[in-house]
Structure formats: structure tokens, C-alpha cells
Design an enzyme around this catalytic site. Sequence first.
Site, PDB file in Angstrom:
ATOM      1  N   ALA A  61       0.863  -1.186   0.000  1.00 64.21           N
ATOM      2  CA  ALA A  61       0.000   0.000   0.000  1.00 64.21           C
ATOM      3  C   ALA A  61       0.898   1.234   0.000  1.00 64.21           C
ATOM      4  O   ALA A  61       2.064   1.165   0.376  1.00 64.21           O
ATOM      5  CB  ALA A  61      -0.878  -0.020   1.246  1.00 64.21           C
ATOM      6  N   GLY A 100       0.750  -5.076   0.957  1.00 59.37           N
ATOM      7  CA  GLY A 100      -0.482  -5.162   0.168  1.00 59.37           C
ATOM      8  C   GLY A 100      -0.249  -5.818  -1.180  1.00 59.37           C
ATOM      9  O   GLY A 100      -1.180  -6.375  -1.774  1.00 59.37           O
ATOM     10  N   GLU A 103      -0.601  -9.372  -0.477  1.00 56.02           N
ATOM     11  CA  GLU A 103      -2.026  -9.616  -0.181  1.00 56.02           C
ATOM     12  C   GLU A 103      -2.849  -9.642  -1.462  1.00 56.02           C
ATOM     13  O   GLU A 103      -3.771 -10.439  -1.616  1.00 56.02           O
ATOM     14  CB  GLU A 103      -2.522  -8.576   0.809  1.00 56.02           C
ATOM     15  CG  GLU A 103      -1.894  -8.764   2.190  1.00 56.02           C
ATOM     16  CD  GLU A 103      -2.233  -7.643   3.147  1.00 56.02           C
ATOM     17  OE1 GLU A 103      -1.935  -6.472   2.836  1.00 56.02           O
ATOM     18  OE2 GLU A 103      -2.783  -7.942   4.212  1.00 56.02           O
ATOM     19  N   GLU A 123       4.808  -5.080   7.209  1.00 58.88           N
ATOM     20  CA  GLU A 123       4.020  -4.074   7.917  1.00 58.88           C
ATOM     21  C   GLU A 123       4.506  -3.870   9.349  1.00 58.88           C
ATOM     22  O   GLU A 123       4.486  -2.761   9.880  1.00 58.88           O
ATOM     23  CB  GLU A 123       2.541  -4.466   7.930  1.00 58.88           C
ATOM     24  CG  GLU A 123       1.850  -4.316   6.587  1.00 58.88           C
ATOM     25  CD  GLU A 123       2.020  -5.511   5.668  1.00 58.88           C
ATOM     26  OE1 GLU A 123       2.948  -6.308   5.864  1.00 58.88           O
ATOM     27  OE2 GLU A 123       1.223  -5.618   4.724  1.00 58.88           O
TER      28      GLU A 123
HETATM   29  N1  T1G Z   1       4.641   3.384  -0.279  1.00 60.24           N
HETATM   30  C1  T1G Z   1       5.086   4.602  -0.702  1.00 60.24           C
HETATM   31  N2  T1G Z   1       6.350   4.833  -1.154  1.00 60.24           N
HETATM   32  C2  T1G Z   1       7.192   3.784  -1.154  1.00 60.24           C
HETATM   33  C3  T1G Z   1       6.802   2.491  -0.711  1.00 60.24           C
HETATM   34  C4  T1G Z   1       5.458   2.319  -0.259  1.00 60.24           C
HETATM   35  N3  T1G Z   1       4.990   1.139   0.134  1.00 60.24           N
HETATM   36  N4  T1G Z   1       7.893   1.677  -0.820  1.00 60.24           N
HETATM   37  C5  T1G Z   1       8.898   2.427  -1.305  1.00 60.24           C
HETATM   38  N5  T1G Z   1       8.486   3.686  -1.515  1.00 60.24           N
HETATM   39  C6  T1G Z   1       9.276   4.797  -2.075  1.00 60.24           C
HETATM   40  C7  T1G Z   1      10.469   5.161  -1.194  1.00 60.24           C
HETATM   41  O1  T1G Z   1      10.058   6.080  -0.208  1.00 60.24           O
HETATM   42  C8  T1G Z   1      11.396   5.770  -2.228  1.00 60.24           C
HETATM   43  O2  T1G Z   1      10.900   7.070  -2.508  1.00 60.24           O
HETATM   44  C9  T1G Z   1      11.143   4.935  -3.473  1.00 60.24           C
HETATM   45  O3  T1G Z   1       9.849   4.345  -3.295  1.00 60.24           O
HETATM   46  C10 T1G Z   1      12.171   3.841  -3.657  1.00 60.24           C
HETATM   47  O4  T1G Z   1      12.180   3.093  -2.428  1.00 60.24           O
HETATM   48  C11 T1G Z   1      -2.417  -2.963   3.337  1.00 60.24           C
HETATM   49  C12 T1G Z   1      -0.836  -1.581   4.965  1.00 60.24           C
HETATM   50  C13 T1G Z   1       9.989  -2.281  -2.331  1.00 60.24           C
HETATM   51  C14 T1G Z   1      12.068  -3.333  -1.406  1.00 60.24           C
HETATM   52  O5  T1G Z   1       6.771  -1.706   3.769  1.00 60.24           O
HETATM   53  O6  T1G Z   1      10.750  -2.315   1.193  1.00 60.24           O
HETATM   54  O7  T1G Z   1       1.131  -2.637   2.337  1.00 60.24           O
HETATM   55  O8  T1G Z   1      12.982   8.364  -1.854  1.00 60.24           O
HETATM   56  O9  T1G Z   1      14.664   3.282  -2.035  1.00 60.24           O
HETATM   57  O10 T1G Z   1      15.720   0.082  -2.519  1.00 60.24           O
HETATM   58  O11 T1G Z   1      -1.350  -4.655   4.521  1.00 60.24           O
HETATM   59  O12 T1G Z   1      10.997   0.224  -1.191  1.00 60.24           O
HETATM   60  O13 T1G Z   1      12.578   7.733  -4.261  1.00 60.24           O
HETATM   61  O14 T1G Z   1      11.104   9.449  -3.141  1.00 60.24           O
HETATM   62  O15 T1G Z   1      13.248   1.548  -0.793  1.00 60.24           O
HETATM   63  O16 T1G Z   1      14.472  -0.477  -4.713  1.00 60.24           O
HETATM   64  C15 T1G Z   1       4.186  -2.437   3.138  1.00 60.24           C
HETATM   65  C16 T1G Z   1       8.426  -0.786   1.650  1.00 60.24           C
HETATM   66  C17 T1G Z   1       3.454  -1.154   3.060  1.00 60.24           C
HETATM   67  C18 T1G Z   1       7.593  -2.038   1.556  1.00 60.24           C
HETATM   68  C19 T1G Z   1      12.222  -1.414  -3.004  1.00 60.24           C
HETATM   69  N6  T1G Z   1       5.309  -2.419   2.221  1.00 60.24           N
HETATM   70  N7  T1G Z   1       9.327  -0.633   0.532  1.00 60.24           N
HETATM   71  O17 T1G Z   1      13.500  -1.066  -2.471  1.00 60.24           O
HETATM   72  O18 T1G Z   1      13.673   1.333  -3.285  1.00 60.24           O
HETATM   73  S1  T1G Z   1       2.075  -1.128   4.157  1.00 60.24           S
HETATM   74  C20 T1G Z   1       6.520  -2.023   2.635  1.00 60.24           C
HETATM   75  C21 T1G Z   1      10.458  -1.399   0.431  1.00 60.24           C
HETATM   76  C22 T1G Z   1       0.986  -2.237   3.455  1.00 60.24           C
HETATM   77  C23 T1G Z   1      -1.082  -3.575   3.619  1.00 60.24           C
HETATM   78  C24 T1G Z   1      -0.136  -2.685   4.321  1.00 60.24           C
HETATM   79  C25 T1G Z   1      11.376  -1.042  -0.690  1.00 60.24           C
HETATM   80  C26 T1G Z   1      11.386  -2.029  -1.854  1.00 60.24           C
HETATM   81  P1  T1G Z   1      11.968   8.237  -2.969  1.00 60.24           P
HETATM   82  P2  T1G Z   1      13.525   2.321  -2.043  1.00 60.24           P
HETATM   83  P3  T1G Z   1      14.438  -0.051  -3.305  1.00 60.24           P
END
Ligand code: T1G
Length: 650
Positions: A61, A100, A103, A123
Site C-alpha cells: 500500500a 499489500g 495480499e 508491515e
Molecule cells: N509506499 C510509498 N512509497 C514507497 C513504498 C510504499 N509502500 N515503498 C517504497 N516507496 C518509495 C520510497 O520512499 C522511495 O521514494 C522509493 O519508493 C524507492 O524506495 C495494506 C498496509 C519495495 C524493497 O513496507 O521495502 O502494504 O525516496 O529506495 O531500494 O497490509 O521500497 O525515491 O522518493 O526503498 O528499490 C508495506 C516498503 C506497506 C515495503 C524497493 N510495504 N518498501 O526497495 O527502493 S504497508 C513495505 C520497500 C501495506 C497492507 C499494508 C522497498 C522495496 P523516494 P527504495 P528499493
Amino acid sequence: MSVNVEIEGEIAIVTIGNPPVNAVNRAVRERLLALAQELDDNPDVRAVILTGAGTLFVAGADIAEFDRPAEPPFLPDVIARIERAVKPWIAAIRGAAFGGGLELALGCRFRVATESARFALPEINLGIIPGAGGTQRLPRVIGVADAIHIVAENQTPGGAEALKLGLVDALVEEPLLPAAIAFARNALEHALPSPSLDRPVSVPSPDVWAEAEDRIAARAKGAAAPARALQALRHGIEHGAEAGLALERSIFLELRATEEAAALRHLFFAERAALRPAEIRGINPRPIETVAVVGGGTMGSGIAAALLNAGLSVVLIEQDEAGVSRARSTLAGIFDSSRRRGQITDDQASERMARLETSIGYGAAARCDLVIEAVFEDLAVKRSVFAELGRVCRPDAVLATNTSYIDPRLIAEGLPGPERFLGLHFFSPAQVMKLLEIIPTPETAPDVLATGFDLARRLGKIPVRSGICDGFIGNRILRRFRAEAEALVCGGVAIAAVDAAMRGFGFAMGPFEMQDMAGLDIAFLYREAARSRGEDVPEIPGDLLVRAGRKGQKTGGGWYDYAAGDRRPQPSAAAERIIVPLVSARNDVAEEAIVARLMAAMAQEGQLILDEGIAASAADIDLVEVHGYGFPRRRGGPMFQAGRASADKT
Ligand code: T1G
């Protein structure tokens, strides 16, 4: 943002394209919900493939939406609609299917993936739990015991492991889409499996739950989310999927609104922004493959280990055979410890040592792209090292000092090519600690600064640019933090009460326990030096203790007493007697007030550091504290706390 649809024969291909990581925001949810209906109604479509644009599936998400109320359509409803679609959906996955994203894939009837696929429900790292069915569908697809490791313990299986777990139905080679289409066509010739949520799940024995609870509690470090994720998963197993979904959603929405979740989101974005600061955007770093480290002591060996872990070649320069031998032995010990902990294999440990060269004298630095000086913290010694390096190194070689508080401009005085010089302040143990303070001088070239940040990225560290002041960012705040803690003691608050309050807040140990471990004499010598320069540095209890020979654990006592071979601090009547001239009558202050006082001191110093331009942002200061000084991650940092505190006051 786009969610494109193309139809190949009787298969629809839905591609989520929301750069940079295909995060699922409200627009994506709306589009997917509409498409589920449209494709059900399309007589030419028999199956739907769902995939992500670019190198990954879906990162989850959109975390940026969490700072405002959740907006419909909600992801659980979108996934439920996909799951109930007349036309079966097949998730085609390469790269990350996180949160998500996983999911969504679990709501599909099938999942096919390449080797590059990675699956996670991260999460809990954001202080929340999966909120779109992950705690209910995953155990029904791969079983409870395996699901617990992913839902509540950060396990992140890749493609091959996911196949073994039954999380994916087939592992395919690139190009992904043709393979997924072939899979879909074949699947249509057979009876479809039940939707994930309808699949039977065996209820584990009570000891499976008990073992999981114990494992999770042991690693939680005060974080609430992991245990709550397990609670949601268990509730659905014991009371049915619908009840499980309801509790999952309720816990998700509750945690989403907590300070802890806001703090972890704050750090999530701050850590990513730190790697790409505006001042180096578009500037190419210098290529770095071979690095010389001057000084093989604790810091130098730790830095060399971090460089070797990142795949770089290292020349470790010492002044004699004994030094070389000590450094080699330290490094072998570091990799042996990593091997014993299962972090690296035997071969990887050997391969790292094979990339290490040791040298006596500076000659070997001549072929290095970067040289990091990590010798004794003395200006004259450091200057002599750089005089040699200036003579030996290539003119384009980047030269860095690891100084922790000496003004780098003084170290670089007289150095030919000062534009290639900067401070890279590593934190001990350098192969573990993630913080790297990057301290440019006014003459540091932009591409040299960019090289410092690029090196941090390659080492898996969190870089924070610091301006030049006494102690840079972290040690300056630490000094203020300690002074405030000692002021509390002078005000009659018990030493142990201050430490207990900070441990209760989430620090691994309080300021006095920490001083006893690090040694009181370092800061004492620093204060004495300032006094000898004529600066007005008031006497503090720590001075009295050091003068009485109580320098901390290393002398058997400092603020506390320590039995021989026992690091557990014992209240010390001797210490109390020594500091009594500076301490007023006993004053019992509540833990919250102690925490508030110390937080305020850190935030006030942080604000001064911001006002003086030493730090580029409040978030950077929080990163320094969390990644360099043990500030509890779930509290976000002193500036986050202050911002939170001021928000509470409004
Ligand atoms: N939402 C918004 N922005 C995100 C994002 C996300 N989920 N994940 C990454 N970004 C942005 C990050 O801030 C950066 O922005 C750019 O993307 C590159 O990220 C309903 C509620 C996928 C392994 O926790 O682990 O789903 O600095 O440098 O090294 O149950 O991003 O370029 O402006 O990390 O290639 C759960 C978090 C969300 C995954 C890629 N998901 N992301 O790594 O890139 S909650 C996460 C990561 C959810 C549901 C629940 C990594 C990556 P900017 P990056 P990367």
C-alpha cells in the site's frame, strides 16, 4: 499512475504501473475494483493476469497515505472482489511482492513467479500489521507455522523458497508474461483451486502458538505490532476467516493511528531521503573499487570489514608487522563471528579475506581510489598521515578522515588537492553500525561529496551530512544529553532513576550505564582540555568520579560498582559519597518527567544544530540518533518526539 489492460486471445493482462514501486494508492484500488467487474462482464476474457510494471510486482500500500484517514475503496474489499471474480486472476510476479502487494497476490487464484521474486509482509516494521487479509489468506495457502514467520517475523522468501512453501504455484523463466499466459491457458483446462480464504487450514497444537509467542516477544524490543499480527492470525484460525479478517482490520486501523507507527513511517521516508540529498542530485560519484584504510585498530578494522562485506577490495595500511598481524586477526575474528551467526558462509568469509591486502607504509595507497584514515584521534598524527597520502596518492583519489570530533579543516591543512578531502565519521563497530556522518569541508568537491554518499549506499549505511562544529551532530547532542542527565543528578535525582527512565523509554541502557561502559575519562579529558583553553566548563559529578579513579567498568566502578567479571551495574555508595558536594537533597522525579527533560535537551540542541545549518533537516538528526546512538526506533528520534510533543500541546 496507470493500471493498463491488454487482452491477448482470451487472457486479460492487468499491469499496475505506479512508479517507483507500484505502491497501491486510492487510484489503483479504484481501477482494480472497476476492472474486476469489467473483465467479469467481458465475454472474450476467460482469465486475468495481474502484474507490476518494471522490475517488481507491488511494494505494498502507499505508505504516504497513512498520515490521513483511510479512503475507500479499501484494499481488503478490492482483494475480496478479485478473489470472487468469475474469471480467475493469476498473479505474475517478479521482484518485490510486499505488504499489500503480497495480499493482492494471495487474493488471486494462482501465483506464478520468477526466481527474482521476493515475498514479505513488512508491515510490522511500520508499527502496523497486514490490513488486507494477509494474516488470514497466507496461513490458508502455506500453513500456519510457515505463515507466522512471514506475518510476524519478517521472513522474506524468494521465488524458489516460495515454490517450496506452496506460496507460488509455478516458478517460470523470463519473459514473465508469455510464461504466465501459458500457465493461465493450462489452468483453464483443469478444475480451479478454491479461493485462498476458503482453503482448509490445520489448527496447530498449542505449543506452536506458545513457541511463536515466545520467539516474537524475545525479539520485539517493546514494539507492539509483531504480537498483534500473531493475534490476528490466530484469531482467524480459531474462529474462522471472517472473524479473523474483522480483527485484522480492527487492529490494523488501531495501530495505524499510533505514535509508534507514525515514528516508523517518519524513519522509513527519512532513511530513503538521506541516501539521495538534493545537494548531490545529478552529480556522478567517483568510481571506487579499491580502498586503503590507514590504521588497523578497532575502527580501522571495522571499516575494512564493512568495505569487504560490500565487495570492495581493501588495502589495510599499518606501521609494522605487529600492527598488520593484529589487524588481520581482528578481521578474521569479525568474519568468523559472522560465520558462526550464519550471516555469511565459510566461502564468503574466505573470499572476503582474499580481497584484503595488508601493507606496511603508504606505497600501496598509490593505486587506491579512496583512502580512509582511521588512526589515533590526535591532530598531529592525522596531519602526518595526510602529508604522506598527499605525496603518494593519485590526484583524483578521494581522501577521508574518520575523525569523530577534530575539525577536518585542520586535518586537511596544507593537503594538495583539498577538494578531494572530506570527513567520513564511522561508528564503532563500523561493520555493524549503520550511521555514517559525512563531513565536507568548504573545499570538498561536489562529486567527492557524492562519492561519500554513494559509498554509504554500497555499505548499506545511512549517510547524514554534518556541518563542522564541536562533535558534529551526534556527539554534540550526546554531550548535551549527558550534561542534562548529570544536572538531574545534581538536582537530587538518583542515578539509577535516570537510567531506569531511559530504559523504560526504550534505550538499551541509560546514560550513566552507557558512560560506565564507554569510560568516563574520554569526556573528562575533553572537558579538561576545554578548561585548559580557558573555557568556562563547570565541574560536574563525572569530573569528581574520574579524579577519584572511577572511570567506569574498566576500573571496576564509575557511576556504579561492578563485581569482578560482572557487567551488571550495582548502585554505589562510594560514587554517591564522591559526588555529594555537587548534589542537592534527594528529589524523586517521575519517570515521565525525567524522559521529558532529557528529550527536551536533545531537541533543543537539535534545533540549534538546525539553526546553525549543521544538519540539513530534523529528520537527519533523528537518523543520527536512531542509527548512531541507540535512540529507540519506535520513538522516531528526538526531533520527531519534539514535533510530536508540540503537536500534543496545540
Ligand atoms: N509506499 C510509498 N512509497 C514507497 C513504498 C510504499 N509502500 N515503498 C517504497 N516507496 C518509495 C520510497 O520512499 C522511495 O521514494 C522509493 O519508493 C524507492 O524506495 C495494506 C498496509 C519495495 C524493497 O513496507 O521495502 O502494504 O525516496 O529506495 O531500494 O497490509 O521500497 O525515491 O522518493 O526503498 O528499490 C508495506 C516498503 C506497506 C515495503 C524497493 N510495504 N518498501 O526497495 O527502493 S504497508 C513495505 C520497500 C501495506 C497492507 C499494508 C522497498 C522495496 P523516494 P527504495 P528499493
